[in-house]
Design a protein around this motif. Structure first.
Motif, PDB file in Angstrom:
ATOM      1  N   SER A   1      26.477  30.462   2.511  1.00  0.00           N
ATOM      2  CA  SER A   1      26.862  29.573   1.417  1.00  0.00           C
ATOM      3  C   SER A   1      26.561  30.194   0.056  1.00  0.00           C
ATOM      4  N   GLN A   2      25.652  31.153   0.040  1.00  0.00           N
ATOM      5  CA  GLN A   2      25.274  31.832  -1.199  1.00  0.00           C
ATOM      6  C   GLN A   2      26.031  33.147  -1.404  1.00  0.00           C
ATOM      7  N   GLY A   3      26.959  33.452  -0.484  1.00  0.00           N
ATOM      8  CA  GLY A   3      27.805  34.629  -0.642  1.00  0.00           C
ATOM      9  C   GLY A   3      27.240  35.905  -0.061  1.00  0.00           C
ATOM     10  N   TYR A   4      26.195  35.793   0.780  1.00  0.00           N
ATOM     11  CA  TYR A   4      25.594  36.962   1.400  1.00  0.00           C
ATOM     12  C   TYR A   4      25.889  36.987   2.905  1.00  0.00           C
ATOM     13  N   PHE A   5      25.336  37.988   3.585  1.00  0.00           N
ATOM     14  CA  PHE A   5      25.612  38.199   5.005  1.00  0.00           C
ATOM     15  C   PHE A   5      24.299  38.342   5.784  1.00  0.00           C
ATOM     16  N   VAL A   6      24.290  37.844   7.018  1.00  0.00           N
ATOM     17  CA  VAL A   6      23.118  38.053   7.872  1.00  0.00           C
ATOM     18  C   VAL A   6      23.406  39.215   8.828  1.00  0.00           C
ATOM     19  N   VAL A   7      22.408  40.058   8.990  1.00  0.00           N
ATOM     20  CA  VAL A   7      22.498  41.164   9.943  1.00  0.00           C
ATOM     21  C   VAL A   7      22.460  40.591  11.354  1.00  0.00           C
ATOM     22  N   ARG A   8      23.315  41.074  12.210  1.00  0.00           N
ATOM     23  CA  ARG A   8      23.407  40.553  13.572  1.00  0.00           C
ATOM     24  C   ARG A   8      22.798  41.486  14.619  1.00  0.00           C
ATOM     25  N   ARG A   9      22.590  42.732  14.240  1.00  0.00           N
ATOM     26  CA  ARG A   9      22.076  43.690  15.228  1.00  0.00           C
ATOM     27  C   ARG A   9      20.601  43.447  15.528  1.00  0.00           C
ATOM     28  N   PHE A  10      19.870  42.904  14.570  1.00  0.00           N
ATOM     29  CA  PHE A  10      18.442  42.660  14.749  1.00  0.00           C
ATOM     30  C   PHE A  10      18.163  41.170  14.614  1.00  0.00           C
ATOM     31  N   VAL A  11      17.229  40.681  15.420  1.00  0.00           N
ATOM     32  CA  VAL A  11      16.970  39.242  15.474  1.00  0.00           C
ATOM     33  C   VAL A  11      15.466  38.988  15.504  1.00  0.00           C
ATOM     34  N   GLY A  12      15.095  37.737  15.271  1.00  0.00           N
ATOM     35  CA  GLY A  12      13.710  37.328  15.462  1.00  0.00           C
ATOM     36  C   GLY A  12      13.393  37.208  16.947  1.00  0.00           C
ATOM     37  N   HIS A  13      12.195  36.747  17.249  1.00  0.00           N
ATOM     38  CA  HIS A  13      11.731  36.841  18.643  1.00  0.00           C
ATOM     39  C   HIS A  13      10.508  35.966  18.882  1.00  0.00           C
ATOM     40  N   GLY A  14      10.309  35.654  20.159  1.00  0.00           N
ATOM     41  CA  GLY A  14       9.027  35.087  20.545  1.00  0.00           C
ATOM     42  C   GLY A  14       7.934  36.130  20.364  1.00  0.00           C
ATOM     43  N   ILE A  15       6.694  35.667  20.260  1.00  0.00           N
ATOM     44  CA  ILE A  15       5.577  36.571  20.013  1.00  0.00           C
ATOM     45  C   ILE A  15       4.307  35.939  20.575  1.00  0.00           C
ATOM     46  N   GLY A  16       3.384  36.782  21.017  1.00  0.00           N
ATOM     47  CA  GLY A  16       2.132  36.283  21.576  1.00  0.00           C
ATOM     48  C   GLY A  16       1.279  37.437  22.061  1.00  0.00           C
ATOM     49  N   ARG A  17       1.097  37.522  23.353  1.00  0.00           N
ATOM     50  CA  ARG A  17       0.380  38.680  23.911  1.00  0.00           C
ATOM     51  C   ARG A  17       1.237  39.940  23.860  1.00  0.00           C
ATOM     52  N   SER A  18       2.541  39.769  23.686  1.00  0.00           N
ATOM     53  CA  SER A  18       3.469  40.882  23.466  1.00  0.00           C
ATOM     54  C   SER A  18       4.097  40.717  22.094  1.00  0.00           C
ATOM     55  N   LEU A  19       4.469  41.839  21.498  1.00  0.00           N
ATOM     56  CA  LEU A  19       5.104  41.787  20.190  1.00  0.00           C
ATOM     57  C   LEU A  19       6.461  41.098  20.274  1.00  0.00           C
ATOM     58  N   HIS A  20       7.205  41.393  21.330  1.00  0.00           N
ATOM     59  CA  HIS A  20       8.521  40.785  21.518  1.00  0.00           C
ATOM     60  C   HIS A  20       8.541  40.043  22.846  1.00  0.00           C
ATOM     61  N   GLU A  21       8.569  38.738  22.770  1.00  0.00           N
ATOM     62  CA  GLU A  21       8.678  37.884  23.940  1.00  0.00           C
ATOM     63  C   GLU A  21       9.993  37.115  23.864  1.00  0.00           C
ATOM     64  N   LYS A  22      10.331  36.438  24.946  1.00  0.00           N
ATOM     65  CA  LYS A  22      11.446  35.499  24.896  1.00  0.00           C
ATOM     66  C   LYS A  22      11.020  34.316  24.025  1.00  0.00           C
ATOM     67  N   PRO A  23      11.945  33.679  23.323  1.00  0.00           N
ATOM     68  CA  PRO A  23      13.380  33.943  23.264  1.00  0.00           C
ATOM     69  C   PRO A  23      13.726  34.814  22.064  1.00  0.00           C
ATOM     70  N   GLU A  24      14.918  35.389  22.068  1.00  0.00           N
ATOM     71  CA  GLU A  24      15.433  35.972  20.839  1.00  0.00           C
ATOM     72  C   GLU A  24      15.768  34.848  19.865  1.00  0.00           C
ATOM     73  N   VAL A  25      15.562  35.126  18.568  1.00  0.00           N
ATOM     74  CA  VAL A  25      15.851  34.128  17.531  1.00  0.00           C
ATOM     75  C   VAL A  25      16.847  34.740  16.546  1.00  0.00           C
ATOM     76  N   PRO A  26      18.141  34.660  16.850  1.00  0.00           N
ATOM     77  CA  PRO A  26      19.131  35.260  15.950  1.00  0.00           C
ATOM     78  C   PRO A  26      19.242  34.482  14.642  1.00  0.00           C
ATOM     79  N   ASN A  27      19.706  35.161  13.613  1.00  0.00           N
ATOM     80  CA  ASN A  27      19.928  34.533  12.311  1.00  0.00           C
ATOM     81  C   ASN A  27      21.370  34.078  12.143  1.00  0.00           C
ATOM     82  N   PHE A  28      22.030  33.903  13.253  1.00  0.00           N
ATOM     83  CA  PHE A  28      23.401  33.406  13.320  1.00  0.00           C
ATOM     84  C   PHE A  28      23.539  32.739  14.677  1.00  0.00           C
ATOM     85  N   VAL A  29      24.548  31.915  14.837  1.00  0.00           N
ATOM     86  CA  VAL A  29      24.762  31.249  16.120  1.00  0.00           C
ATOM     87  C   VAL A  29      25.659  32.127  16.984  1.00  0.00           C
TER      88      VAL A  29
END
Length: 257
Positions: free
Chosen positions: A161-189
């Motif tokens: 809505s602000q005229g910018y773009f979200v990167v799709r190749r990299f996403v957020g993630h679950g985290i805890g005892r591992s740096l990357h856990e399930k689930p992936e948290v994309p910045n797009f649907v």
């Protein structure tokens, strides 16, 4: 620690450890931000981050992770994520993103922010503002019984809505005892996205990566540094949050925050 549909759910004691890990990351990022000014070589931030990990008696999360050679991801201007600290000197008007993680008592903390170097143009300042606000738009939707992709939609809608773009190749993630856990948290649907119900005790690293010119990225010869394909500017903000019955709580803040 329990699991719900393959996603780890943390108990109160584990969440408290993660809060301490996140607080340490926040303190490191605060000190890195204070050190940002024209003429500083980006390797200086790596050295500062390593020294602070030693002072806090924590392990830098990224160093050695899948072969990554540094404690800090330090990305300048068109570099989106995973930039290497180096002898490069920051210049007036640059932006620099710091992504930092630590391991404390077996749990990970992870956070990122993008900092202006000296005075930046209004357009650059707006990119940073929109990216940070998109992070908080996503966090606001990280609520018990909500759909994970409500987070994704909130980030995407605000950014676009602000005229910018979200990167799709990299996403957020679950985290805890591992740096990357399930689930992936994309910045797009993603296409075909279903429903992933969020439950109290789930911990997520939400991290919008936003660009001026388009969502496409490419990886440089070092096999890590991701840059915008058109070399337009990119910004990156990240917090680790926990889902609670009282709404989302940010774990990657200083203890007094």
């Amino acid at each position: 620690m329990k699991k719900y549909r393959g996603i780890f759910v943390k108990n109160d004691a584990e969440i408290e450890i993660m809060r301490k890990a996140g607080g340490i990351v926040a303190e490191i990022l605060d000190e890195l931000e204070k050190a940002v000014r024209p003429g500083v070589k980006t390797m200086a931030f790596e050295n500062l981050a390593l020294q602070m990990c030693e002072d806090f008696k924590v392990r830098p999360a990224f160093k050695g992770y899948l072969g990554y050679p540094f404690a800090l991801c330090c990305s300048v201007n068109e570099e989106v994520v995973h930039g290497f600290p180096s002898e490069r000197e920051l210049k007036e008007g640059d932006i620099v993103s710091f992504d930092m993680g630590v391991v404390y008592n077996g749990f990970y903390g992870d956070s990122a922010r993008t900092i202006p170097v000296g005075e930046v143009s209004p357009d650059v300042a707006r990119l940073l503002d929109v990216t940070e606000k998109s992070l908080y738009a996503g966090i606001e939707m990280a609520r018990a019984e909500a759909n994970l992709y409500d987070i994704s939609l909130a980030v995407q809608k605000y950014v676009e809505s602000q005229g910018y773009f979200v990167v799709r190749r990299f996403v957020g993630h679950g985290i805890g005892r591992s740096l990357h856990e399930k689930p992936e948290v994309p910045n797009f649907v993603p296409s075909g996205a279903g429903v992933v119900a969020l439950k109290p005790g789930m911990t997520l690293a939400i991290e919008p990566m936003v660009t001026v010119g388009g969502p496409e990225v490419e990886i440089l010869a070092d096999k890590w540094t991701a840059v915008t394909k058109d070399r337009s500017l990119a910004a990156h903000f990240e917090h680790t949050v926990v889902i609670t019955n009282d709404g989302p709580k940010i774990l990657s803040r200083r203890p007094e925050a």
